[in-house]
Design a protein around this motif. Structure first.
Motif, mmCIF file in Angstrom:
data_model
loop_
_atom_site.group_PDB
_atom_site.id
_atom_site.type_symbol
_atom_site.label_atom_id
_atom_site.label_comp_id
_atom_site.label_asym_id
_atom_site.label_seq_id
_atom_site.Cartn_x
_atom_site.Cartn_y
_atom_site.Cartn_z
ATOM 1 N N TYR A 66 73.460 19.234 24.261
ATOM 2 C CA TYR A 66 72.967 19.930 25.448
ATOM 3 C C TYR A 66 73.818 19.551 26.661
ATOM 4 O O TYR A 66 74.082 18.377 26.899
ATOM 5 C CB TYR A 66 71.502 19.552 25.698
ATOM 6 N N VAL A 67 74.249 20.566 27.392
ATOM 7 C CA VAL A 67 74.953 20.341 28.652
ATOM 8 C C VAL A 67 73.987 20.766 29.753
ATOM 9 O O VAL A 67 73.683 21.950 29.890
ATOM 10 C CB VAL A 67 76.249 21.174 28.718
ATOM 11 N N GLY A 68 73.471 19.810 30.490
ATOM 12 C CA GLY A 68 72.350 20.100 31.392
ATOM 13 C C GLY A 68 72.687 20.119 32.857
ATOM 14 O O GLY A 68 73.871 20.214 33.243
ATOM 15 N N PRO A 69 71.658 20.006 33.708
ATOM 16 C CA PRO A 69 71.829 20.116 35.168
ATOM 17 C C PRO A 69 72.816 19.116 35.749
ATOM 18 O O PRO A 69 73.439 19.403 36.770
ATOM 19 C CB PRO A 69 70.419 19.857 35.706
ATOM 20 N N ALA A 70 72.971 17.978 35.130
ATOM 21 C CA ALA A 70 73.911 16.994 35.660
ATOM 22 C C ALA A 70 75.310 17.586 35.768
ATOM 23 O O ALA A 70 76.102 17.207 36.625
ATOM 24 C CB ALA A 70 73.927 15.755 34.760
ATOM 25 N N MET A 71 75.609 18.526 34.883
ATOM 26 C CA MET A 71 76.924 19.191 34.936
ATOM 27 C C MET A 71 76.784 20.609 35.491
ATOM 28 O O MET A 71 77.691 21.423 35.326
ATOM 29 C CB MET A 71 77.535 19.242 33.532
ATOM 30 N N HIS A 72 75.621 20.906 36.084
ATOM 31 C CA HIS A 72 75.337 22.247 36.619
ATOM 32 C C HIS A 72 75.480 23.317 35.550
ATOM 33 O O HIS A 72 76.042 24.381 35.776
ATOM 34 C CB HIS A 72 76.243 22.552 37.820
ATOM 35 N N ARG A 73 75.047 22.989 34.387
ATOM 36 C CA ARG A 73 75.127 23.935 33.267
ATOM 37 C C ARG A 73 73.775 23.927 32.561
ATOM 38 O O ARG A 73 72.923 23.080 32.822
ATOM 39 C CB ARG A 73 76.200 23.532 32.232
ATOM 40 N N ASP A 74 73.613 24.868 31.640
ATOM 41 C CA ASP A 74 72.401 24.921 30.822
ATOM 42 C C ASP A 74 72.769 25.449 29.442
ATOM 43 O O ASP A 74 72.401 26.540 29.065
ATOM 44 C CB ASP A 74 71.375 25.842 31.499
ATOM 45 N N TYR A 75 73.546 24.664 28.707
ATOM 46 C CA TYR A 75 74.020 25.087 27.396
ATOM 47 C C TYR A 75 73.302 24.281 26.309
ATOM 48 O O TYR A 75 73.364 23.056 26.303
ATOM 49 C CB TYR A 75 75.520 24.830 27.219
ATOM 50 N N LEU A 76 72.660 24.991 25.391
ATOM 51 C CA LEU A 76 72.017 24.323 24.251
ATOM 52 C C LEU A 76 72.699 24.797 22.969
ATOM 53 O O LEU A 76 72.867 26.008 22.755
ATOM 54 C CB LEU A 76 70.515 24.674 24.219
ATOM 55 N N SER A 77 73.070 23.851 22.139
ATOM 56 C CA SER A 77 73.739 24.206 20.878
ATOM 57 C C SER A 77 72.816 25.055 19.998
ATOM 58 O O SER A 77 71.634 24.738 19.851
ATOM 59 C CB SER A 77 74.117 22.932 20.121
ATOM 60 N N PRO A 78 73.348 26.123 19.379
ATOM 61 C CA PRO A 78 72.511 26.956 18.501
ATOM 62 C C PRO A 78 71.995 26.194 17.274
ATOM 63 O O PRO A 78 70.992 26.586 16.692
ATOM 64 C CB PRO A 78 73.448 28.096 18.084
ATOM 65 N N LEU A 79 72.659 25.097 16.919
ATOM 66 C CA LEU A 79 72.171 24.319 15.772
ATOM 67 C C LEU A 79 70.888 23.554 16.128
ATOM 68 O O LEU A 79 70.168 23.095 15.249
ATOM 69 C CB LEU A 79 73.231 23.324 15.295
ATOM 70 N N TYR A 80 70.621 23.400 17.432
ATOM 71 C CA TYR A 80 69.439 22.639 17.867
ATOM 72 C C TYR A 80 68.404 23.537 18.548
ATOM 73 O O TYR A 80 67.433 23.038 19.118
ATOM 74 C CB TYR A 80 69.863 21.528 18.832
ATOM 75 N N SER A 81 68.617 24.835 18.517
ATOM 76 C CA SER A 81 67.721 25.738 19.233
ATOM 77 C C SER A 81 66.815 26.495 18.263
ATOM 78 O O SER A 81 67.303 27.009 17.257
ATOM 79 C CB SER A 81 68.553 26.735 20.031
ATOM 80 N N PRO A 82 65.518 26.622 18.536
ATOM 81 C CA PRO A 82 64.789 26.050 19.664
ATOM 82 C C PRO A 82 64.523 24.560 19.448
ATOM 83 O O PRO A 82 64.173 24.148 18.343
ATOM 84 C CB PRO A 82 63.474 26.840 19.643
ATOM 85 N N CYS A 83 64.669 23.792 20.491
ATOM 86 C CA CYS A 83 64.472 22.353 20.378
ATOM 87 C C CYS A 83 62.971 22.063 20.546
ATOM 88 O O CYS A 83 62.413 22.239 21.621
ATOM 89 C CB CYS A 83 65.287 21.650 21.455
ATOM 90 N N LEU A 84 62.324 21.653 19.458
ATOM 91 C CA LEU A 84 60.864 21.603 19.439
ATOM 92 C C LEU A 84 60.288 20.187 19.446
ATOM 93 O O LEU A 84 59.072 20.008 19.434
ATOM 94 C CB LEU A 84 60.343 22.353 18.206
ATOM 95 N N ALA A 85 61.147 19.169 19.414
ATOM 96 C CA ALA A 85 60.632 17.793 19.396
ATOM 97 C C ALA A 85 60.574 17.242 20.819
ATOM 98 O O ALA A 85 61.306 17.690 21.702
ATOM 99 C CB ALA A 85 61.542 16.922 18.533
ATOM 100 N N GLN A 86 59.697 16.262 20.992
ATOM 101 C CA GLN A 86 59.536 15.696 22.340
ATOM 102 C C GLN A 86 60.782 14.903 22.759
ATOM 103 O O GLN A 86 61.029 14.717 23.945
ATOM 104 C CB GLN A 86 58.311 14.792 22.369
ATOM 105 N N ASN A 87 61.551 14.459 21.768
ATOM 106 C CA ASN A 87 62.746 13.682 22.108
ATOM 107 C C ASN A 87 63.959 14.563 22.401
ATOM 108 O O ASN A 87 65.072 14.081 22.510
ATOM 109 C CB ASN A 87 63.080 12.680 20.993
#
Lengths: 278, 283
Positions: A66-87
């Motif tokens: 996941y490339v998140g807000p820290a890099m001003h992005r919102d990219y989630l890998s398709p291998l992990y989507s939808p991410c359903l675990a709390q971790n």
């Protein structure tokens, strides 16, 4: 030469049984083909093996997906989507709770895997290249007996329809991920190379899913007559040309899923920089 | 003038072997032309079945360099003429002599396909069909019954024992043609699944690859039939919809017939729809 014979069930009106077997002609050889028939199954087996090895490795990494807000992005890998675990680094919905401690990819990959395993194209691909049943046309089957998809476990191939229903939901989720990737610096709209890659991923997965033989059947193919179902006929008519390229979409989407994961992984790990378009 | 080396299978049910013939190469020939030249000049007793020489009768099916093909539609120029060209009879069927095989298996299976069963005529004495319904099945009408698809299908090519319970690609095309006919009332889905070996096909598409008429046998006939079998047996949503629909209306005639067809011995299915009805009445 083989000398087996099989007696058919006797049709009405016939007084003597008809022998369907008999002695076959030609030499008892695996094949008489002189071309490089082994090339295609070898290429298919290699392509599938590369993807399986990479996807397995990536699914167990449980990091850099996941490339998140820290890099001003919102990219989630398709291998992990939808991410359903709390971790999860990016939680779709914490369905699995905190007890799920291994990689969240393991929980969701079973569904796209099931879709591809039972897909009519992939069945051809792995029956030929891995199971040798047959390795190529007019090349002898690698097995002595054959019952096809009539017994367990291969009778489960009939569950393709079920996986198609789930696969359609997953295609929608991947499109949502692509839309979510249009994230700007301050919460507005923005686009980077990763956004484009995720968009292509969503399109290719959608094309693979809607060009599926089950989809074509459900949308209209199952009808005996199109005349009284004009909308379904229209849908069937539009899906049919896509269905002809189902193999192409199967390979392109498979390759692109791995490439998308790799790109996000490299950006998340800081190995490469994601260029910003706006 | 260069020379071609042809290796033809010579023999019958008692045995055989490849025999080599050398003939001068001639421009524009197909394999069947060369076989005929050998028959005319070197092997007068060579048995080869042929008829139209135009790819429309389906008689000259054989295995050229190991690939099931029509000899009349295989150009010599597309073969590697620097090596011997091998011609063998179709592997799946019993040999009669040389390149001629006994394809009666197919005729026996054909008898077991429940035929077209139209509903009663409309009040004006006619049947009406629409172009979009005709278009879909048109492809299946191109079949010339060369039986190359049957020959290449590994289900019976490599497993003789399966011939007793497997119809084969040619007849799945026939079943699809009937199942997609807008006026047909028979339902052959359970018959296909239980008796005709639809589940034996593992869709490796060799039938499609060898079809000289380029019929998309797997994509347009076999897979739609498999999907229809799934409709009838494996799809949970279809099952629920059927249950709800049955509460509202009586069981459609064709679904009622399906159970009769499946429980009818194959021997009684030769007359198809009518016999299925009789069998149901007997039960």
């Amino acid at each position: 030469m083989s000398a087996q014979s099989v007696t058919a069930a006797q049709p009405a009106g016939h007084e003597t049984p008809v022998i369907l077997g008999g002695v076959r002609g030609g030499p008892n050889k695996k094949t008489l083909r002189t071309d490089r028939w082994w090339l295609q199954p070898l290429a298919t087996a290699s392509g599938l093996l590369v993807f399986v090895v990479y996807a397995t490795w990536a699914a167990f990494q449980n990091a850099n997906y996941y490339v998140g807000p820290a890099m001003h992005r919102d990219y989630l890998s398709p291998l992990y989507s939808p991410c359903l675990a709390q971790n999860c680094k990016y939680v779709w919905g914490p369905v699995l709770g905190s007890w799920w401690s291994i990689s969240p990819a393991i929980a969701v990959l079973i569904f796209p895997l099931g879709l591809r395993l039972t897909c009519y194209y992939y069945r051809k691909a792995y029956y030929r290249s891995y199971w040798g049943s047959p390795p190529a046309c007019a090349v002898a089957d690698a097995h002595r007996s054959y019952t096809g998809e009539t017994r367990f476990p291969l009778i489960l191939q009939n569950a393709h329809r079920w996986f198609f229903y789930i696969g359609a939901i997953f295609a929608g989720i991947n499109i949502f991920d692509a839309v979510a990737a249009f994230r700007g610096f301050s919460g507005g709209i923005g686009m980077g190379l990763g956004t484009l890659i995720l968009c292509i991923n969503g399109v290719l997965l959608s094309l693979y899913t809607i060009s599926c033989h089950s989809c074509r059947h459900l949308l209209g193919g199952q009808l005996r007559s199109f005349h009284t179902h004009r909308i379904r006929y229209w849908l069937w008519d539009k899906i049919t040309p896509l269905n002809k390229h189902h193999m192409l979409f199967a390979w392109l989407s498979l390759f692109w899923v791995a490439f998308t994961d790799l790109y996000i992984r490299l950006v998340a790990a800081g190995w490469i920089h994601d260029p910003r378009f706006f | 003038m260069s020379e071609i080396i042809m290796r033809l299978w010579r023999g019958d049910a008692n045995g055989g072997s490849f025999q080599e013939y050398r003939v001068p190469a001639q421009e524009g020939e197909v394999v069947l032309d060369v076989v005929h030249r050998i028959q005319a000049t070197q092997a007068g007793d060579l048995a080869v079945r042929w008829n139209c020489k135009a790819g429309k009768c389906g008689s000259c099916s054989a295995e050229v360099n190991g690939k099931p093909r029509l000899m009349c539609m295989t150009r010599m120029a597309e073969l590697p003429l620097d090596q011997p060209i091998t011609i063998a009879p179709m592997r799946t069927f019993p040999i009669m002599k040389d390149l001629v095989t006994d394809v009666r298996f197919n005729f026996e299976v054909a008898k077991r396909v429940p035929p077209f069963a139209p509903p009663p005529r409309q009040p004006d004495g006619t049947y009406r069909m629409f172009q979009e319904d005709i278009d879909r099945a048109q492809e299946f009408h191109k079949c010339i019954e060369c039986f190359l698809c049957q020959d290449v299908c590994h289900v019976i090519r490599d497993h003789e024992e399966n011939k007793a319970r497997y119809a084969g690609p040619r007849f799945f095309v026939r079943f699809a043609e009937l199942e997609m006919h807008p006026l047909d009332t028979n339902d052959r889905r359970l018959l296909l699944k239980e008796r005709m070996g639809l589940g034996m096909c593992n869709i490796t598409k060799c039938c499609t690859e060898v079809c000289p008429e380029e019929i998309h046998i797997t994509d347009n006939a076999i897979i739609p039939l498999k999907e229809r079998a799934v409709d009838a047996t494996y799809d949970p949503l279809a099952f629920i919809i059927r249950k709800i629909a049955r509460r509202k209306r009586p069981l459609p005639a064709e679904e009622a017939q399906a159970s009769a067809i499946v429980t009818t011995p194959l021997s009684e299915l030769a007359d198809g729809h009518g016999d299925a009805k009789k069998a149901k009445a007997k039960a």
